[in-house]
Scaffold this motif. Structure first.
Motif, short mmCIF file in Angstrom:
data_model
loop_
_atom_site.label_atom_id
_atom_site.label_comp_id
_atom_site.label_asym_id
_atom_site.label_seq_id
_atom_site.Cartn_x
_atom_site.Cartn_y
_atom_site.Cartn_z
N VAL A 60 0.83 -1.20 0.00
CA VAL A 60 0.00 0.00 0.00
C VAL A 60 0.87 1.26 0.00
O VAL A 60 0.69 2.14 -0.85
N GLY A 63 3.86 0.57 -2.83
CA GLY A 63 3.28 0.20 -4.12
C GLY A 63 4.19 -0.66 -4.98
O GLY A 63 4.47 -0.33 -6.13
N HIS A 65 5.28 -3.34 -7.48
CA HIS A 65 4.65 -4.03 -8.63
C HIS A 65 5.70 -4.80 -9.39
O HIS A 65 6.83 -4.35 -9.54
#
Length: 69
Positions: A60, A63, A65
């Motif tokens: 969160v 982030g 990815h």
């Protein structure tokens, strides 16, 4: 494309934070015990809270990815 970041982060943290595998907080005789392969209810709760905090931080707040393909 699939986002494999949450899956990778969760699996790695689950393995590293398994109570008694690498370390256990709180231990049976000390605050931190390393590699004793034992666990207790309190250490499961402590490791679950640490796991949730780190997953929330990585997924969160930062982030993370990872896209494959």
């Amino acid at each position: 494309m699939s986002d494999w970041g949450p899956v990778f982060i969760s699996v790695v943290l689950f393995i590293l934070l398994s109570p008694g595998l690498l370390f256990q907080i709180p231990g049976k005789h000390r605050l931190v015990e390393f590699g004793n392969f034992q666990t207790s209810g309190v250490s499961i709760v402590v490791h679950a809270i640490i796991f949730f905090g780190l997953v929330a931080l990585f997924l969160v707040a930062l982030g993370v990815h990872m896209f494959i393909g």
